[in-house]
Structure formats: C-alpha cells, structure tokens
Write an enzyme that holds these catalytic residues in place. Structure first.
Site, PDB file in Angstrom:
ATOM      1  N   LEU A 154       0.824  -1.202   0.000  1.00 22.13           N
ATOM      2  CA  LEU A 154       0.000   0.000   0.000  1.00 22.13           C
ATOM      3  C   LEU A 154       0.865   1.261   0.000  1.00 22.13           C
ATOM      4  CD1 LEU A 154      -3.031   0.580   0.018  1.00 22.13           C
ATOM      5  CD2 LEU A 154      -2.887   0.825   2.490  1.00 22.13           C
ATOM      6  N   SER A 155       2.121   1.122   0.385  1.00 20.42           N
ATOM      7  CA  SER A 155       3.015   2.269   0.500  1.00 20.42           C
ATOM      8  C   SER A 155       3.853   2.463  -0.755  1.00 20.42           C
ATOM      9  CB  SER A 155       3.959   2.064   1.687  1.00 20.42           C
ATOM     10  OG  SER A 155       5.000   3.009   1.655  1.00 20.42           O
ATOM     11  N   PRO A 156       3.697   3.622  -1.419  1.00 22.66           N
ATOM     12  CA  PRO A 156       4.544   3.878  -2.591  1.00 22.66           C
ATOM     13  C   PRO A 156       6.007   4.070  -2.188  1.00 22.66           C
ATOM     14  CG  PRO A 156       3.248   5.824  -2.064  1.00 22.66           C
ATOM     15  CD  PRO A 156       2.769   4.720  -1.168  1.00 22.66           C
TER      16      PRO A 156
END
Length: 190
Positions: A15-17
C-alpha cells in the site's frame, strides 16, 4: 572473494509507494551494496496504529508534499509509479490487509516467489490503477509473477488461516519494535 553479504530486513506493505521505491532500489543495488535482502511483509495500518501516526494523505501539507516528492522520486529511480484515480477508495478505504496476508502466505510457503509477487501487487495499485484486495486481483498478480493457478489458489486459501494472520501480526509487531529502537532509520552497510 570479498566479505560476506550483510542481511537487510525490509519491512514493507504494498500500500506504500515509498516502500515500493525502497524495494526497487534495494533489489537493484543489492549486489553492488553486498546485501542479502530479507523481505518482511508487514501491515502498515498496524504500524500507523502503534505509532499513533496518520497516513500522509490524511494530513493536507503532508499529502501535498508526498505528491510532489513521489513525482520526483518516480523520475529519479525510474519506477512507473502513478497515483490511483480514486486514491481514497483504493488506498484509504480498501487498504491492503488481504494482499499482505497473501504475501505472508507466499513468504511462508514459497519465499522464492515473494519478490515477484510483491512487485506485481505494487504494479497493480501504483502503476496500473487496479485492485489489490479482491481474490481475483490477488490471483492475477500471483499468476503474472509466475505462480501456477493451483499454487496461487492454495496460498489464497492459506492466507485466511490463523497461522498466516498471526505471522503477519508478529512481523508487524517486530517492525514496530525496530522503530522503538532505531527511530525508523534505514541504514545501509558501508
């Protein structure tokens, strides 16, 4: 023959770029930096809860900074990052729990496939603006990464077991404990 590689644990959530950028840079340079990567699928919402932090997108100035920062980093590191059209739905509402449980199951049963499956899930949400939490989305990413339909389905079923849920919880707790000791700094070996 040089020194033995140092092990570097990478706690991440698709979910974390920022996790994706770090993942790609570490994968790209692991041989040059003489590191052995240990991938540790982690649930970012658990880290946010433990730290009392809010996602950057929920804080207006952080959200603005993040958008500009990610644009620059995307170009610098040549990672095909693109924000989902409906960011709130894709990132803030849907989250990543089922994807991270699936990656935990992959890590437990087929760790040799974890890098590719993780990358495919990141590509889905952060490059192709596709879902990462529905069963068919997870299976599509796994198959694109080279897992057979049978293996992927078996891992999907395993991802709802207490064993996988507990492992993801333990890994997330371990990440939180590292934060208590190190202030979340990432240090690469000299």
């Amino acid at each position: 023959m040089g020194p033995s590689p140092r092990t570097l644990e990478l706690f991440y959530d698709v979910l974390s770029p920022y996790s994706w950028l770090g993942f790609e840079v570490l994968c790209r340079y692991r041989n040059i930096w003489n590191i052995k990567l240990q991938f540790r699928p982690t649930y970012i919402a658990g880290i946010m809860k433990d730290s009392g932090n809010k996602p950057p997108a929920m804080v207006p100035r952080k959200a603005q900074y993040m958008a500009n920062d990610l644009r620059r980093l995307k170009e610098h590191f040549q990672v095909p990052l693109r924000f989902p059209k409906d960011f709130n739905s894709a990132v803030l509402e849907k989250g990543s729990l089922s994807a991270m449980r699936f990656l935990t199951a992959v890590n437990m049963e087929h760790p040799e496939s974890l890098e590719k499956v993780s990358r495919e899930l990141w590509m889905r949400i952060w490059s192709q603006d596709e879902d990462i939490v529905e069963s068919q989305s997870i299976l599509a990413a796994a198959q694109k990464a080279g897992l057979s339909a049978e293996k992927a389905q078996g891992l999907l079923e395993k991802s709802s077991t207490a064993q996988v849920k507990n492992q993801l919880k333990e890994t997330t707790e371990a990440a939180c404990k590292y934060g208590e000791r190190s202030g979340w700094a990432l240090c690469l070996p000299p």
